[in-house]
Design a protein around this motif. Structure first.
Motif, PDB file in Angstrom:
ATOM      1  N   VAL A 159      37.085 -50.705  -0.709  1.00 34.63           N
ATOM      2  CA  VAL A 159      37.176 -49.432   0.005  1.00 34.63           C
ATOM      3  C   VAL A 159      36.039 -49.297   1.013  1.00 34.63           C
ATOM      4  CG1 VAL A 159      37.080 -46.921  -0.281  1.00 34.63           C
ATOM      5  CG2 VAL A 159      38.449 -48.303  -1.847  1.00 34.63           C
ATOM      6  N   GLY A 160      34.838 -49.703   0.623  1.00 36.89           N
ATOM      7  CA  GLY A 160      33.703 -49.629   1.527  1.00 36.89           C
ATOM      8  C   GLY A 160      33.872 -50.523   2.745  1.00 36.89           C
ATOM      9  N   LEU A 161      34.357 -51.745   2.532  1.00 34.57           N
ATOM     10  CA  LEU A 161      34.576 -52.655   3.650  1.00 34.57           C
ATOM     11  C   LEU A 161      35.728 -52.187   4.537  1.00 34.57           C
ATOM     12  CD1 LEU A 161      34.033 -56.102   1.908  1.00 34.57           C
ATOM     13  CD2 LEU A 161      32.544 -54.985   3.573  1.00 34.57           C
ATOM     14  N   LEU A 162      36.737 -51.578   3.950  1.00 33.04           N
ATOM     15  CA  LEU A 162      37.830 -51.021   4.742  1.00 33.04           C
ATOM     16  C   LEU A 162      37.330 -49.851   5.587  1.00 33.04           C
ATOM     17  CD1 LEU A 162      40.843 -51.229   5.356  1.00 33.04           C
ATOM     18  CD2 LEU A 162      41.251 -49.621   3.494  1.00 33.04           C
ATOM     19  N   ALA A 163      36.472 -49.016   5.022  1.00 30.63           N
ATOM     20  CA  ALA A 163      35.905 -47.894   5.776  1.00 30.63           C
ATOM     21  C   ALA A 163      35.038 -48.399   6.928  1.00 30.63           C
ATOM     22  CB  ALA A 163      35.096 -46.998   4.848  1.00 30.63           C
ATOM     23  N   LEU A 164      34.250 -49.426   6.686  1.00 29.06           N
ATOM     24  CA  LEU A 164      33.424 -49.995   7.745  1.00 29.06           C
ATOM     25  C   LEU A 164      34.296 -50.606   8.846  1.00 29.06           C
ATOM     26  CD1 LEU A 164      30.551 -50.565   8.720  1.00 29.06           C
ATOM     27  CD2 LEU A 164      30.678 -52.738   7.515  1.00 29.06           C
ATOM     28  N   GLY A 165      35.386 -51.224   8.472  1.00 32.43           N
ATOM     29  CA  GLY A 165      36.324 -51.739   9.466  1.00 32.43           C
ATOM     30  C   GLY A 165      36.961 -50.618  10.271  1.00 32.43           C
ATOM     31  N   GLY A 166      37.240 -49.497   9.609  1.00 31.80           N
ATOM     32  CA  GLY A 166      37.756 -48.329  10.327  1.00 31.80           C
ATOM     33  C   GLY A 166      36.748 -47.798  11.333  1.00 31.80           C
ATOM     34  N   VAL A 167      35.480 -47.821  10.962  1.00 33.90           N
ATOM     35  CA  VAL A 167      34.427 -47.408  11.895  1.00 33.90           C
ATOM     36  C   VAL A 167      34.388 -48.361  13.092  1.00 33.90           C
ATOM     37  CG1 VAL A 167      31.921 -47.186  12.164  1.00 33.90           C
ATOM     38  CG2 VAL A 167      33.054 -46.211  10.168  1.00 33.90           C
ATOM     39  N   ALA A 168      34.498 -49.665  12.840  1.00 33.16           N
ATOM     40  CA  ALA A 168      34.525 -50.635  13.935  1.00 33.16           C
ATOM     41  C   ALA A 168      35.717 -50.379  14.860  1.00 33.16           C
ATOM     42  CB  ALA A 168      34.575 -52.053  13.385  1.00 33.16           C
ATOM     43  N   LEU A 169      36.854 -50.039  14.276  1.00 32.26           N
ATOM     44  CA  LEU A 169      38.052 -49.738  15.058  1.00 32.26           C
ATOM     45  C   LEU A 169      37.852 -48.486  15.912  1.00 32.26           C
ATOM     46  CD1 LEU A 169      41.014 -50.600  15.507  1.00 32.26           C
ATOM     47  CD2 LEU A 169      41.619 -49.094  13.622  1.00 32.26           C
ATOM     48  N   LEU A 170      37.244 -47.455  15.337  1.00 35.05           N
ATOM     49  CA  LEU A 170      36.999 -46.219  16.091  1.00 35.05           C
ATOM     50  C   LEU A 170      35.960 -46.423  17.192  1.00 35.05           C
ATOM     51  CD1 LEU A 170      37.056 -43.573  13.231  1.00 35.05           C
ATOM     52  CD2 LEU A 170      38.761 -43.951  15.007  1.00 35.05           C
ATOM     53  N   VAL A 171      34.914 -47.184  16.909  1.00 31.21           N
ATOM     54  CA  VAL A 171      33.907 -47.466  17.937  1.00 31.21           C
ATOM     55  C   VAL A 171      34.535 -48.259  19.075  1.00 31.21           C
ATOM     56  CG1 VAL A 171      31.788 -48.782  18.390  1.00 31.21           C
ATOM     57  CG2 VAL A 171      31.926 -47.283  16.406  1.00 31.21           C
ATOM     58  N   GLN A 172      35.339 -49.242  18.741  1.00 29.45           N
ATOM     59  CA  GLN A 172      36.022 -50.047  19.758  1.00 29.45           C
ATOM     60  C   GLN A 172      36.912 -49.169  20.632  1.00 29.45           C
ATOM     61  OE1 GLN A 172      35.733 -53.501  20.036  1.00 29.45           O
ATOM     62  NE2 GLN A 172      36.945 -53.424  21.886  1.00 29.45           N
ATOM     63  N   GLY A 173      37.674 -48.289  20.029  1.00 33.02           N
ATOM     64  CA  GLY A 173      38.553 -47.407  20.788  1.00 33.02           C
ATOM     65  C   GLY A 173      37.797 -46.400  21.633  1.00 33.02           C
ATOM     66  N   THR A 174      36.697 -45.899  21.107  1.00 34.38           N
ATOM     67  CA  THR A 174      35.899 -44.935  21.862  1.00 34.38           C
ATOM     68  C   THR A 174      35.227 -45.590  23.057  1.00 34.38           C
ATOM     69  OG1 THR A 174      35.497 -43.698  19.827  1.00 34.38           O
ATOM     70  CG2 THR A 174      34.046 -43.241  21.686  1.00 34.38           C
ATOM     71  N   LEU A 175      34.677 -46.778  22.865  1.00 30.72           N
ATOM     72  CA  LEU A 175      34.031 -47.471  23.975  1.00 30.72           C
ATOM     73  C   LEU A 175      35.035 -47.887  25.046  1.00 30.72           C
ATOM     74  CD1 LEU A 175      31.421 -49.701  22.119  1.00 30.72           C
ATOM     75  CD2 LEU A 175      31.005 -47.608  23.422  1.00 30.72           C
ATOM     76  N   ALA A 176      36.280 -48.126  24.649  1.00 27.13           N
ATOM     77  CA  ALA A 176      37.311 -48.534  25.610  1.00 27.13           C
ATOM     78  C   ALA A 176      37.657 -47.401  26.577  1.00 27.13           C
ATOM     79  CB  ALA A 176      38.549 -49.007  24.879  1.00 27.13           C
ATOM     80  N   ILE A 177      37.303 -46.172  26.224  1.00 27.16           N
ATOM     81  CA  ILE A 177      37.525 -45.052  27.139  1.00 27.16           C
ATOM     82  C   ILE A 177      36.597 -45.162  28.348  1.00 27.16           C
ATOM     83  CG2 ILE A 177      37.311 -42.533  27.370  1.00 27.16           C
ATOM     84  CD1 ILE A 177      38.102 -42.357  24.412  1.00 27.16           C
ATOM     85  N   PHE A 178      35.381 -45.666  28.112  1.00 36.54           N
ATOM     86  CA  PHE A 178      34.357 -45.670  29.141  1.00 36.54           C
ATOM     87  C   PHE A 178      34.273 -46.971  29.942  1.00 36.54           C
ATOM     88  CE2 PHE A 178      32.859 -42.825  25.728  1.00 36.54           C
ATOM     89  CZ  PHE A 178      32.904 -41.640  26.448  1.00 36.54           C
ATOM     90  N   ALA A 179      34.818 -48.041  29.440  1.00 32.71           N
ATOM     91  CA  ALA A 179      34.740 -49.333  30.129  1.00 32.71           C
ATOM     92  C   ALA A 179      36.037 -50.097  29.884  1.00 32.71           C
ATOM     93  CB  ALA A 179      33.549 -50.134  29.603  1.00 32.71           C
ATOM     94  N   PRO A 180      36.370 -50.995  30.791  1.00 32.36           N
ATOM     95  CA  PRO A 180      37.548 -51.838  30.553  1.00 32.36           C
ATOM     96  C   PRO A 180      37.365 -52.680  29.292  1.00 32.36           C
ATOM     97  CG  PRO A 180      36.759 -52.075  32.816  1.00 32.36           C
ATOM     98  CD  PRO A 180      35.751 -51.263  32.082  1.00 32.36           C
ATOM     99  N   GLY A 181      38.455 -52.981  28.625  1.00 33.49           N
ATOM    100  CA  GLY A 181      38.410 -53.686  27.348  1.00 33.49           C
ATOM    101  C   GLY A 181      37.741 -55.037  27.401  1.00 33.49           C
ATOM    102  N   PHE A 182      37.848 -55.750  28.519  1.00 33.61           N
ATOM    103  CA  PHE A 182      37.252 -57.079  28.582  1.00 33.61           C
ATOM    104  C   PHE A 182      35.739 -57.030  28.765  1.00 33.61           C
ATOM    105  CE2 PHE A 182      38.391 -56.117  32.931  1.00 33.61           C
ATOM    106  CZ  PHE A 182      37.286 -56.536  33.663  1.00 33.61           C
ATOM    107  N   TRP A 183      35.174 -55.881  29.100  1.00 33.35           N
ATOM    108  CA  TRP A 183      33.720 -55.733  29.194  1.00 33.35           C
ATOM    109  C   TRP A 183      33.105 -55.387  27.853  1.00 33.35           C
ATOM    110  CZ3 TRP A 183      30.852 -57.577  32.840  1.00 33.35           C
ATOM    111  CH2 TRP A 183      31.363 -57.709  34.128  1.00 33.35           C
ATOM    112  N   LEU A 184      33.905 -55.304  26.829  1.00 33.92           N
ATOM    113  CA  LEU A 184      33.430 -54.956  25.496  1.00 33.92           C
ATOM    114  C   LEU A 184      33.730 -56.079  24.519  1.00 33.92           C
ATOM    115  CD1 LEU A 184      34.927 -51.362  25.388  1.00 33.92           C
ATOM    116  CD2 LEU A 184      32.545 -51.956  25.820  1.00 33.92           C
TER     117      LEU A 184
END
Length: 179
Positions: free
Chosen positions: A5-30
């Protein structure tokens, strides 16, 4: 169960950070944090647990990104499995082999996305701008791979002791025979 559960939650955080950063920069710059997390799971956790977590995170990425349902899940499971197999032959716990492996695997991962999009959606072919974007994405993933894998290993270590307490052996005292 706590570790899963902890590793799944951390993966969810990685997914949310990735999606949030994609708002500000093109996906290939991340860097692709979810891909790097799946690679980190294969190296640090391994086994079926890493594959299940990669599939769950891939499915969540499919739902959030609007991609073909199962596209990210399939490619993350394949990347996780390939990393696990390669870690048996290569010493991926060290930084230099890990960076080289992640660079090569990133190319295959991105080309897999392009091939699936072309197969099912009829997306455009590959051109020079795609090659430039692929080079940028590969470099970013390779540079960030040691940090992500070390983070996954550390979090997994923090979460594991309580979960695996029942696996400890019995302490046996040895008595010496006295005359």
């Amino acid at each position: 169960m706590r570790r899963l559960v902890g590793l799944l939650a951390l993966g969810g955080v990685a997914l949310l950070v990735q999606g949030t950063l994609a708002i500000f920069a093109p996906g290939f710059w991340l860097p692709d944090l979810v891909f790097l997390y799946a690679v980190g799971l294969a190296i640090a956790v391994g086994g079926a647990e890493a594959l299940v977590l990669a599939a769950a995170l891939g499915y969540a990425a499919d739902l959030f990104s609007g991609a073909l349902l199962g596209q990210h899940a399939l490619l993350l499971v394949l990347a996780c499995g390939a990393t696990r197999i390669a870690s048996l032959q290569l010493h991926l716990a060290r930084s230099v082999p890990r960076v080289a492996f992640v660079a090569g695997l990133t190319v295959l991962y991105v080309l897999g996305h392009a091939a699936l999009a072309r197969l099912f959606v009829g997306a455009a072919g590959l051109d020079w701008s795609f090659a430039r974007q692929l080079a940028i994405q590969t470099g970013l993933n390779a540079l960030l791979a040691p940090l992500v894998v070390a983070g996954v290993a550390r979090v997994s270590g923090w979460l594991a002791p309580d979960d695996e307490g029942f696996r400890r052996g019995l302490a046996v005292e040895l008595r010496s025979r006295g005359l």
